[in-house]
Design a protein around this motif. Structure first.
Motif, PDB file in Angstrom:
ATOM      1  N   TRP A 369     -10.517  55.295   4.998  1.00  0.00           N
ATOM      2  CA  TRP A 369      -9.996  55.247   3.612  1.00  0.00           C
ATOM      3  C   TRP A 369      -8.754  54.783   3.754  1.00  0.00           C
ATOM      4  N   LEU A 370      -8.517  54.426   4.967  1.00  0.00           N
ATOM      5  CA  LEU A 370      -6.794  53.113   4.516  1.00  0.00           C
ATOM      6  C   LEU A 370      -7.652  51.771   5.566  1.00  0.00           C
ATOM      7  N   SER A 371      -6.938  50.956   5.098  1.00  0.00           N
ATOM      8  CA  SER A 371      -7.169  49.291   5.743  1.00  0.00           C
ATOM      9  C   SER A 371      -5.666  48.934   5.737  1.00  0.00           C
ATOM     10  N   GLY A 372      -5.842  47.586   6.672  1.00  0.00           N
ATOM     11  CA  GLY A 372      -5.193  47.292   6.540  1.00  0.00           C
ATOM     12  C   GLY A 372      -3.799  47.228   8.265  1.00  0.00           C
ATOM     13  N   SER A 373      -2.708  46.820   8.175  1.00  0.00           N
ATOM     14  CA  SER A 373      -1.775  47.177   9.603  1.00  0.00           C
ATOM     15  C   SER A 373      -1.059  48.029   9.502  1.00  0.00           C
ATOM     16  N   ALA A 374      -0.323  48.372  10.153  1.00  0.00           N
ATOM     17  CA  ALA A 374       0.074  50.069  10.568  1.00  0.00           C
ATOM     18  C   ALA A 374       1.667  49.587   9.261  1.00  0.00           C
ATOM     19  N   ALA A 375       1.966  48.222   9.016  1.00  0.00           N
ATOM     20  CA  ALA A 375       2.942  47.645   8.549  1.00  0.00           C
ATOM     21  C   ALA A 375       3.032  47.636   7.077  1.00  0.00           C
TER      22      ALA A 375
END
Length: 663
Positions: A369-375
């Motif tokens: 559902w989410l992607s990319g880095s934590a920041a």
């Protein structure tokens, strides 16, 4: 079932970590909650932050905000335990008690030495620490008074060393380092070796062997059994910082009193210099701790040195937790939260809540559902499809009942109206079957078959020929200026764009949709970028730049019907200069209006349909968009923010059915 009279069952709280019977968070529900926030105008970052802070629906009271409030309450309670100057008041009480006993003993003597001793006592300074210092060489008459005086120093020394080194009392086994050379030597040796070890660590040297040797020789002073120098430094630095915070929490006069008393108590044991060096080493190694921050105790009961520093150490740890649970600093994640500290201060249930929130965040990523880095977290294509579907369902729910339905298009918009002709089916055809001609071909082919049975063969199939329907090149220009945020139109704008994007992607894939956001500058946006977009509080409405990007999109897809949809709540106040910089002015300047009208004319000459969805009732905006519609042959709509999605989607569907405005 056999009974076992001697066997009893006992029940209690689960001790093996998070409760295995606790229901997991509903990840899809969490995604929907994130979507709600995004469709309401929040960025994904803020939406995820709010979800973790308030806790998922059905789990109210289990989010970071609740834990933060509990930590704040415990901090207040720690400071209400008592007065932080209890060490000084205890020393004063013991001194008064010793002086009273000494005066009573002296009153029973009639010699001149007794009178001289009384004069010495009368001349003592009012300061407790200075009086104790002057009495260090005094020859006591009363044994009781001498014992009370010595207790001042002994108790403070034991409290300080016991607070700094947890195993000090057990290691010394009741020996008094002030009067026992062997105990003093052991203590001084440990402190000297400790300062040498910390010095090596500060210089960046390898301390693996030195640490092991230190723990073999002095491990009895450290029952916590730290595993390396870093753990040892953290353990000692936090306690030393608590002692420093105690000093900073006192008034200047109280601070001077306590410092004087500590100097005498530790000096008697011969460790004052080593303790001062240790504090400096620890402060240099851990400057991030709250060394210089004072607090105000609010209780009535005076606290001893160990009790006061313990309360302040707890306050310091709670301060760290408040910062971690607040998640306010840039790049903050739940991995920053010290779960062991949460369990120490707030209990196992609170620690389990943090672990479950971490698990929810991980599941949002693991399930795609989410992607990319934590920041730089973004919604995945999977989440965007769900979000777009939700937005589209809401839009269709507002459309009139006569227009409601599933809006399914079986051929995904690939074919147009039937021509009345048919042709033989070929592999890959998406046109509907011509059932009558297909069956007729089979009947004719099987007319001589025995029993009149009809069997279909591949060569029998025919499909209905249709007019090839051209796709559309659609540019949706959405105003992202400051006024859209301040007037509550940011969320409806996002929902509209996401709904249209999902409609085109799922039902009209031959159409080319480009979302263009414009403020002082314009830029092209994917659905994911729009969902994550945050308001830009820079003033400016650069419609000219948006129409310029729209024109490029239409030319790139020149085989489609050109359609431009503009959603705005303000007249143009910015345009691009020849060097690419944006010029802003309010009220709008003539140059801005001329540059915008020039782009409108170019789109009109290209044959684009240009419809404007005007939000707000600004008279100057009304005059501009009316003139814009007359010049381009388009139409002007004035929906409320609530109905914006319905108007835009309906207009798009109307264009797809071939009923263009003005035709």
């Amino acid at each position: 079932m056999a009974r076992h009279p001697g066997r009893r069952s006992r029940y209690g709280a689960w001790q093996g970590g998070p409760d295995p019977l606790a229901p997991p968070y509903d990840v899809r529900s969490a995604v929907d909650q994130l979507g709600e926030e995004v469709l309401a105008g929040s960025s994904l970052r803020d939406a995820l932050r709010d979800l973790l802070h308030r806790g998922p629906d059905g789990e109210r009271g289990h989010g970071l905000d609740d834990l933060h409030e509990r930590a704040r309450r415990m901090r207040r309670e720690a400071l209400r335990r008592g007065r932080l100057d209890g060490t000084i008041t205890r020393a004063q009480a013991l001194l008064d008690q010793a002086l009273a006993a000494e005066r009573e003993a002296l009153a029973q003597r009639a010699d001149d030495d007794a009178r001289f001793a009384e004069a010495q006592l009368d001349a003592l300074p009012r300061s407790t620490s200075r009086a104790v210092q002057e009495l260090s060489e005094y020859d006591w008459t009363s044994d009781e008074a001498r014992a009370d005086y010595q207790r001042i120093l002994d108790e403070l020394r034991d409290d300080v060393l016991g607070q700094r080194f947890e195993g000090m009392r057990d290691a010394l086994q009741g020996a008094d380092p002030a009067r026992d050379p062997q105990a003093a030597a052991a203590l001084q040796s440990m402190l000297a070796d400790l300062n040498e070890l910390l010095g090596q660590h500060a210089r960046g040297e390898d301390t693996t062997d030195s640490f092991a040797e230190f723990m073999r020789e002095h491990g009895e002073f450290f029952p916590e059994q730290p595993q390396d120098v870093d753990e040892l430094v953290d353990l000692l630095a936090r306690r030393a910082a608590a002692g420093e915070r105690l000093m900073r929490s006192l008034t200047p006069s109280q601070r001077a009193e306590l410092a004087g008393l500590m100097e005498q108590a530790l000096g008697q044991a011969g460790v004052a210099e080593q303790m001062a060096a240790l504090s400096e080493n620890l402060r240099a190694l851990r400057p991030d701790l709250s060394w210089g921050r004072g607090e105000q105790g609010r209780g009535e009961e005076p606290l001893g040195y160990g009790e006061a520093t313990g309360a302040l150490a707890e306050v310091a740890e709670l301060d760290d937790l408040l910062d971690q649970l607040g998640q306010e600093h840039a790049g903050a994640t739940l991995d920053d939260v010290d779960v062991e500290a949460v369990e120490r201060q707030l209990g196992r249930g609170a620690a389990d809540d943090v672990r479950r929130l971490r698990e929810l965040e991980r599941e949002l990523r693991r399930q795609g559902w989410l992607s990319g880095s934590a920041a730089d977290t973004v919604l995945s294509p999977k989440a965007l499809r769900r979000l777009g579907s939700t937005a589209l369902q809401r839009v269709f729910a507002r459309i009139e009942s006569a227009s409601r339905g599933t809006h399914d298009v079986q051929s995904a918009g690939a074919a147009g109206e039937a021509t009345g002709a048919s042709r033989a089916w070929e592999f890959g055809d998406e046109q509907p079957l011509d059932v009558v001609r297909t069956v007729s071909n089979a009947v004719r082919r099987n007319a001589s078959a025995a029993g009149g049975a009809v069997a279909l063969a591949v060569e029998d199939f025919e499909v209905v020929e249709t007019e090839r329907r051209a796709g559309a090149a659609v540019a949706l220009c959405v105003d992202m200026s400051f006024s859209m945020v301040s007037e509550g139109r940011w969320g409806p704008m996002k929902q509209t764009a996401l709904a249209l994007s999902h409609l085109v992607a799922t039902q009209f894939p031959q159409d080319a949709l480009q979302i263009i956001g414009f403020g002082r500058y314009a830029l092209t946006l994917s659905a994911g970028e729009l969902a994550a977009a945050e308001p830009d509080f820079v003033q400016g409405t650069n419609l000219q730049h948006a129409l310029q990007l729209a024109r490029r999109h239409l030319r790139k897809h020149s085989d489609g019907d050109p359609v431009v949809l503009v959603v705005t709540d303000g007249e143009p106040t910015a345009h691009l200069l020849p060097d690419g910089e944006a010029a802003f002015a309010w009220p709008p300047r003539a140059e801005t209006l001329r540059a915008t009208v020039d782009e409108i004319d170019q789109l009109t000459r290209y044959g684009a349909v240009l419809n404007v969805f005007m939000l707000g009732e600004d008279p100057s905006l009304r005059r501009f968009v009316d003139a814009m519609a007359r010049r381009s042959g388009g139409r002007v709509f004035t929906p409320s923010a609530h109905d914006l999605g319905q108007y835009v989607v309906q207009d798009y569907l109307r264009a797809r059915r071939g009923r263009r405005p003005g035709r």
